[in-house]
Design a protein around this motif. Structure first.
Motif, short mmCIF file in Angstrom:
data_model
loop_
_atom_site.label_atom_id
_atom_site.label_comp_id
_atom_site.label_asym_id
_atom_site.label_seq_id
_atom_site.Cartn_x
_atom_site.Cartn_y
_atom_site.Cartn_z
N PHE A 67 1.10 -1.01 -0.34
CA PHE A 67 -0.35 -0.52 0.27
C PHE A 67 0.86 1.54 -0.26
O PHE A 67 0.59 2.47 -0.84
N ASN A 68 1.78 1.34 0.87
CA ASN A 68 2.78 2.08 0.82
C ASN A 68 3.22 2.56 -0.38
O ASN A 68 3.98 3.40 -1.12
N SER A 69 4.23 1.29 -1.30
CA SER A 69 4.78 1.60 -2.04
C SER A 69 3.83 2.14 -3.30
O SER A 69 4.73 2.64 -4.29
N VAL A 70 2.94 1.69 -3.55
CA VAL A 70 1.35 2.11 -4.16
C VAL A 70 1.74 4.32 -4.34
O VAL A 70 1.16 4.29 -5.51
N LEU A 71 1.47 3.60 -3.40
CA LEU A 71 1.44 5.52 -3.64
C LEU A 71 2.73 6.65 -3.44
O LEU A 71 2.60 7.27 -4.01
N SER A 72 3.81 5.67 -3.12
CA SER A 72 5.47 6.48 -3.50
C SER A 72 5.62 6.51 -4.29
O SER A 72 6.11 7.67 -4.94
N ALA A 73 5.46 4.95 -5.20
CA ALA A 73 5.78 4.61 -6.47
C ALA A 73 4.65 5.83 -7.79
O ALA A 73 4.99 6.06 -8.83
N ASN A 74 4.14 6.26 -6.95
CA ASN A 74 3.07 6.76 -8.34
C ASN A 74 2.92 8.31 -8.07
O ASN A 74 1.92 9.23 -7.95
N LYS A 115 7.90 10.20 -1.51
CA LYS A 115 8.56 9.20 -2.27
C LYS A 115 9.17 8.39 -0.48
O LYS A 115 9.14 7.03 -0.61
N TYR A 116 10.26 9.24 0.77
CA TYR A 116 10.78 8.63 0.64
C TYR A 116 9.47 8.54 2.79
O TYR A 116 10.11 9.18 3.06
N SER A 117 8.66 7.82 2.43
CA SER A 117 7.32 7.82 3.24
C SER A 117 6.79 6.86 4.72
O SER A 117 6.83 5.83 2.99
N THR A 118 6.83 6.82 5.23
CA THR A 118 5.53 5.36 5.92
C THR A 118 4.88 6.19 6.16
O THR A 118 3.87 4.61 6.64
N VAL A 119 3.79 7.10 6.01
CA VAL A 119 2.39 6.99 6.01
C VAL A 119 1.78 6.20 5.92
O VAL A 119 0.51 6.01 6.76
N GLY A 120 1.87 6.11 4.08
CA GLY A 120 0.63 5.40 3.91
C GLY A 120 0.98 3.82 5.11
O GLY A 120 -0.49 3.44 5.28
N SER A 121 1.58 3.52 5.56
CA SER A 121 2.01 1.94 6.26
C SER A 121 1.35 1.85 7.22
O SER A 121 0.61 1.67 7.71
N TYR A 122 1.69 3.37 8.37
CA TYR A 122 0.81 4.10 9.53
C TYR A 122 -0.75 3.90 9.45
O TYR A 122 -1.24 2.98 10.26
N THR A 123 -1.10 4.25 7.90
CA THR A 123 -2.72 5.35 8.61
C THR A 123 -3.44 3.31 8.15
O THR A 123 -4.65 3.20 8.24
N PHE A 124 -2.39 2.52 7.19
CA PHE A 124 -3.10 1.09 6.60
C PHE A 124 -3.05 0.46 7.82
O PHE A 124 -4.28 -0.17 7.80
N PHE A 175 -15.76 11.52 8.45
CA PHE A 175 -15.66 12.76 9.17
C PHE A 175 -13.93 13.36 8.81
O PHE A 175 -13.45 14.34 8.27
N LEU A 176 -13.51 12.18 8.93
CA LEU A 176 -11.58 12.52 8.71
C LEU A 176 -11.67 12.44 7.57
O LEU A 176 -10.26 12.93 6.93
N PHE A 177 -11.59 11.51 6.50
CA PHE A 177 -11.66 11.39 5.18
C PHE A 177 -12.37 12.92 4.43
O PHE A 177 -11.56 13.36 3.63
N ILE A 178 -13.54 13.38 4.66
CA ILE A 178 -13.85 14.67 4.18
C ILE A 178 -13.66 15.25 4.25
O ILE A 178 -12.61 15.99 3.19
N MET A 204 -10.02 0.72 3.49
CA MET A 204 -8.52 0.93 2.68
C MET A 204 -8.28 2.26 2.21
O MET A 204 -7.23 2.97 2.05
N MET A 205 -9.18 2.26 2.06
CA MET A 205 -9.45 4.42 0.81
C MET A 205 -9.34 5.27 1.87
O MET A 205 -8.91 6.50 1.33
N TYR A 206 -9.94 4.81 3.30
CA TYR A 206 -10.36 5.96 3.93
C TYR A 206 -8.05 6.40 4.30
O TYR A 206 -7.68 7.51 4.21
N ALA A 207 -7.44 5.33 4.34
CA ALA A 207 -6.41 5.26 4.55
C ALA A 207 -6.08 5.61 3.88
O ALA A 207 -4.22 7.01 3.83
N PHE A 208 -5.69 5.63 1.85
CA PHE A 208 -5.92 5.88 1.48
C PHE A 208 -5.45 7.49 0.57
O PHE A 208 -4.38 8.17 0.91
#
Length: 329
Positions: free
Chosen positions: A73-80, A85-94, A233-236, A286-290
């Motif tokens: 999940f984190n790789s999808v976010l950073s690669a695109n 690029k050098y972040s683990t925010v995606g992993s933690y939110t997931f 609410f946080l997603f919005i 998963m999409m909220y984490a996105f």
């Protein structure tokens, strides 16, 4: 806290894995594994039939897939270029969003399908970056087909693919048909194998049982309703921030990639209340984490974000551990 996860060193990865272990630990303590029933997807049934003698083995396998998914999940976010690029925010939110409820760390079909859904998403983001996107389009169909063998609602992701193609500018009928053909090839092979092994009737009955019993369900505990409202609410808020982002580091096609994510989120919201255990249809989280990850990655001042992340972490930890003491909300 946010500043810490905006880097991608060994320490960040260790913290993410430790948090995942902590959130999944109650599942191992209670020795519980979720078995959804007989009328379920082919690959899910195979895994359950092989290891149903040991909930520990099943939970270990599913947890390993969960860990693979969080890094994918984190790789999808950073690669695109959706996050730094050098972040683990995606992993933690997931990790947090996929453990919102105490029922979620378990052997649900979606968790097994998650890596294939993420690979389909990544491949979809790649098709406009190449002059010959047909092979990528075929792969999208293959990934979704395999995901549907674990988790039937994945079939509806074909609609997501078609709408996403329109958003990305692939509007020819030929492009629309390519992933559909790939999807049908995989399913034709599965039906053929089932026929050879004498399981054809069971497979067809399983498919028909799911699609004939698609109903909306709103049977949620008070705690789950609260978490759904809070995360929505946080997603919005995150979506508003993402749509208003002017960060040039995300590239010229950033809004198109966000549009693809929005379409998947809308579809996930419909799937959430579909046939089956409500908290098992967790693609929406998963999409909220996105979107959380994209919004957090774009934040310059992190004090408010730090407070929100800490509060959410505490609430989700409480949701996982309070049931061990007989406290349910």
């Amino acid at each position: 806290m946010l500043k810490f996860f905006k880097h991608s060193y060994l320490s960040q990865h260790i913290v993410v894995i430790v948090m995942a272990i902590i959130l999944w630990l109650p599942t191992f303590i209670t020795k519980s594994a979720f078995f959804i029933g007989d009328d379920n997807t082919p690959l899910y049934n195979i895994i359950i039939s092989l290891f149903d003698f040991s909930p520990f083995i099943i939970n270990t396998i599913v947890f390993a897939i969960f860990v693979i998914s969080l890094f994918l999940f984190n790789s999808v976010l950073s690669a695109n270029r959706l996050v730094n690029k050098y972040s683990t925010v995606g992993s933690y939110t997931f990790v947090l969003m996929m453990c919102v409820s105490s029922n979620m760390p378990a052997c649900y079909p979606f968790i097994l399908a998650c890596p294939f859904i993420l690979m389909a998403m990544h491949t979809l983001f790649l098709i406009y970056q190449t002059e010959n996107p047909e092979n990528y389009m075929m792969n999208i169909g293959y990934f979704i087909a395999v995901a549907s063998l674990f988790y039937y609602p994945s079939i509806f992701l074909m609609l997501w693919v078609f709408v996403s193609f329109l958003i990305l500018g692939f509007r020819k009928l030929r492009y629309i048909l390519i992933p559909f053909v790939a999807f049908m090839i995989v399913n034709a092979i599965v039906i053929g194998v089932a026929f050879l092994f004498g399981n054809y009737d069971n497979l067809i009955e399983s498919y028909s049982s799911f699609f004939n019993n698609i109903t909306l369900s709103f049977d949620m505990t008070v705690g789950n309703v609260f978490m759904l409202i809070l995360t929505t609410f946080l997603f919005i808020i995150s979506l508003i921030k993402v749509l208003g982002s002017r960060n040039s580091d995300y590239g010229s096609n950033f809004k198109k990639r966000v549009g693809v994510g929005i379409v998947m989120t809308v579809l996930s919201a419909l799937v959430l209340f579909m046939h089956g255990p409500l908290m098992g249809n967790i693609m929406i989280f998963m999409m909220y984490a996105f979107f959380y990850a994209i919004a957090l990655s774009d934040m310059k001042k992190s004090k408010i974000a730090d407070i929100v992340m800490i509060v959410m972490t505490v609430i989700i930890l409480a949701n996982q551990y309070l049931p061990l003491f007989g406290i349910t909300i």
